[in-house]
Design a protein around this motif. Structure first.
Motif, PDB file in Angstrom:
ATOM      1  N   PRO A 124      28.817  25.191 101.494  1.00 19.65           N
ATOM      2  CA  PRO A 124      30.245  24.739 101.103  1.00 19.65           C
ATOM      3  C   PRO A 124      31.547  25.386 101.780  1.00 19.65           C
ATOM      4  O   PRO A 124      32.623  24.590 101.949  1.00 19.65           O
ATOM      5  CB  PRO A 124      30.082  25.136  99.651  1.00 19.65           C
ATOM      6  CG  PRO A 124      28.645  25.244  99.239  1.00 19.65           C
ATOM      7  CD  PRO A 124      27.946  25.477 100.563  1.00 19.65           C
ATOM      8  N   LEU A 125      31.076  26.602 102.070  1.00 22.11           N
ATOM      9  CA  LEU A 125      32.310  27.119 102.762  1.00 22.11           C
ATOM     10  C   LEU A 125      32.678  26.786 103.875  1.00 22.11           C
ATOM     11  O   LEU A 125      33.914  26.372 104.471  1.00 22.11           O
ATOM     12  CB  LEU A 125      32.163  28.617 102.921  1.00 22.11           C
ATOM     13  CG  LEU A 125      33.353  29.386 103.530  1.00 22.11           C
ATOM     14  CD1 LEU A 125      34.615  29.635 102.690  1.00 22.11           C
ATOM     15  CD2 LEU A 125      32.822  30.890 103.895  1.00 22.11           C
ATOM     16  N   VAL A 126      31.714  26.498 105.033  1.00 20.75           N
ATOM     17  CA  VAL A 126      32.141  25.914 106.132  1.00 20.75           C
ATOM     18  C   VAL A 126      32.595  24.500 106.293  1.00 20.75           C
ATOM     19  O   VAL A 126      33.383  24.028 106.870  1.00 20.75           O
ATOM     20  CB  VAL A 126      30.640  26.059 107.007  1.00 20.75           C
ATOM     21  CG1 VAL A 126      30.923  25.253 108.374  1.00 20.75           C
ATOM     22  CG2 VAL A 126      30.237  27.429 107.351  1.00 20.75           C
ATOM     23  N   ALA A 127      31.834  23.717 105.203  1.00 24.86           N
ATOM     24  CA  ALA A 127      32.297  22.261 105.093  1.00 24.86           C
ATOM     25  C   ALA A 127      33.743  22.071 104.777  1.00 24.86           C
ATOM     26  O   ALA A 127      34.751  21.357 105.267  1.00 24.86           O
ATOM     27  CB  ALA A 127      31.316  21.404 104.079  1.00 24.86           C
ATOM     28  N   LEU A 128      34.100  22.905 103.804  1.00 29.92           N
ATOM     29  CA  LEU A 128      35.550  23.135 103.214  1.00 29.92           C
ATOM     30  C   LEU A 128      36.487  23.278 104.410  1.00 29.92           C
ATOM     31  O   LEU A 128      37.575  22.778 104.683  1.00 29.92           O
ATOM     32  CB  LEU A 128      35.828  23.972 102.165  1.00 29.92           C
ATOM     33  CG  LEU A 128      35.184  23.245 100.822  1.00 29.92           C
ATOM     34  CD1 LEU A 128      35.165  24.401  99.891  1.00 29.92           C
ATOM     35  CD2 LEU A 128      35.964  22.173 100.212  1.00 29.92           C
ATOM     36  N   ARG A 129      35.900  24.458 105.221  1.00 28.40           N
ATOM     37  CA  ARG A 129      36.929  25.138 106.138  1.00 28.40           C
ATOM     38  C   ARG A 129      37.040  24.051 107.230  1.00 28.40           C
ATOM     39  O   ARG A 129      38.299  23.720 107.677  1.00 28.40           O
ATOM     40  CB  ARG A 129      36.260  26.487 106.748  1.00 28.40           C
ATOM     41  CG  ARG A 129      36.878  27.047 108.004  1.00 28.40           C
ATOM     42  CD  ARG A 129      36.245  28.101 108.511  1.00 28.40           C
ATOM     43  NE  ARG A 129      36.916  28.461 109.586  1.00 28.40           N
ATOM     44  CZ  ARG A 129      36.571  29.810 110.349  1.00 28.40           C
ATOM     45  NH1 ARG A 129      35.336  30.170 110.110  1.00 28.40           N
ATOM     46  NH2 ARG A 129      37.125  29.909 111.358  1.00 28.40           N
ATOM     47  N   LEU A 130      35.980  23.474 107.801  1.00 30.67           N
ATOM     48  CA  LEU A 130      36.223  22.661 109.007  1.00 30.67           C
ATOM     49  C   LEU A 130      36.842  21.499 108.335  1.00 30.67           C
ATOM     50  O   LEU A 130      37.611  20.603 109.302  1.00 30.67           O
ATOM     51  CB  LEU A 130      34.618  22.362 109.629  1.00 30.67           C
ATOM     52  CG  LEU A 130      33.950  23.607 110.041  1.00 30.67           C
ATOM     53  CD1 LEU A 130      32.801  23.022 110.704  1.00 30.67           C
ATOM     54  CD2 LEU A 130      34.885  24.369 111.002  1.00 30.67           C
TER      55      LEU A 130
END
Length: 298
Positions: free
Chosen positions: A34-40
């Motif tokens: 979730p963190l990486v998907a939101l960040r990118l």
């Protein structure tokens, strides 16, 4: 360099160095996917209008397969590995180990693309990897029993980015760097979206965690890439790439201030050796500096 360029270079080092810190702080609340998907995804949404204003959308649509290839194994997976590693080792150690990406890129270019290393770059590789061995000796600054696995994850990230850099040089030569960045971010975020949905935390992240994630997407990734492209045009790749060597310093200092992480003599010494070897292998020091760094800029 002008005073404004120096200021922007230092600001960029703060944005990118702090990214390791806020990733370390936010990943326990969100989880890696979730963190990486939101960040990118946030970075892609921020950069896409800029690309459209620059007339880059036709080029984006012209290379779907190559950008998808760059976005999934060489963007989504490395950021997932970094997020996982941040659960187990300090932000400063993640930043130092991640600075080995140019070392792996040089090795891959040598063995797969038959690119000549030369004595100076070869010594840089030896010194850089000796620094990695020094950092791993005695489990420096590991946060859990999975520390060695986390170190391996960061080094795998560096390998993947090294392969990705050479893939871009071969298959996306001549394509605007902004197109490559936006295309890979879009592909990575869309690929990760279902995994983020499936692994969304049962307890909603705190407001602080949302703020940390927003910093990663808007400031570190979105604004950071815009500033980097601006610096590339104004001061060239040799000086712009020096930000790579400021990031670990920022990450270590910010980790101490924001998270209370410790910094050991082993981390400082090993990190200095890694960065010196990386600079030597890139040609950023020595008589061949401009030529070597320009060749590695992709």
């Amino acid at each position: 360099m002008r005073a404004q360029d120096v200021f922007e270079l230092l600001l960029l080092s703060l944005l990118w160095g702090a990214a390791y810190l806020f990733m370390r702080a936010a990943v326990p609340a969100f989880g890696p996917a979730p963190l990486v998907a939101l960040r990118l995804g946030m970075a892609a949404v921020l950069l896409l209008p800029v690309l459209a204003l620059r007339g880059g959308l036709p080029s984006l649509r012209a290379h779907p397969r190559q950008l998808l290839m760059l976005g999934v194994p060489y963007t989504a997976l490395p950021f997932l590995l970094l997020a996982y590693a941040s659960l187990h080792i300090t932000a400063g150690l993640v930043a130092v180990l991640n600075a080995t990406a140019p070392l792996f890129a040089a090795l891959i270019a040598h063995f797969l693309l038959q690119e000549h290393l030369g004595r100076q770059r070869a010594w840089g590789l030896v010194i850089g990897f000796a620094g990695v061995a020094a950092l791993m000796w005695g489990s420096a600054s590991f946060k859990s029993g999975s520390g060695l696995l986390a170190v391996a994850a960061v080094l795998c990230t560096s390998i993947l980015w090294g392969v990705g850099a050479n893939y871009a040089r071969k298959h996306l030569a001549g394509v605007d760097s902004m197109v490559i960045t936006v295309g890979s971010l879009l592909a990575a975020s869309l690929f990760l979206a279902p995994f983020a949905w499936a692994s969304w935390p049962s307890q909603n992240p705190s407001l602080r965690a949302w703020a940390e994630m927003s910093f990663l997407g808007v400031a570190s990734s979105g604004l950071g890439f815009l500033m980097y492209f601006r610096l590339l045009r104004r001061i060239g790749p040799v000086r712009a790439m020096s930000v790579t060597f400021l990031n670990p310093v920022v990450a270590m200092a910010a980790g101490v201030w924001y998270l209370g992480e410790g910094v050991t003599v082993q981390m400082i010494g090993g990190g200095a050796v890694v960065l010196f070897g990386t600079a030597l292998s890139l040609g950023m020091i020595g008589r061949s500096a401009p030529k070597a760094v320009a060749a590695s800029g992709a």
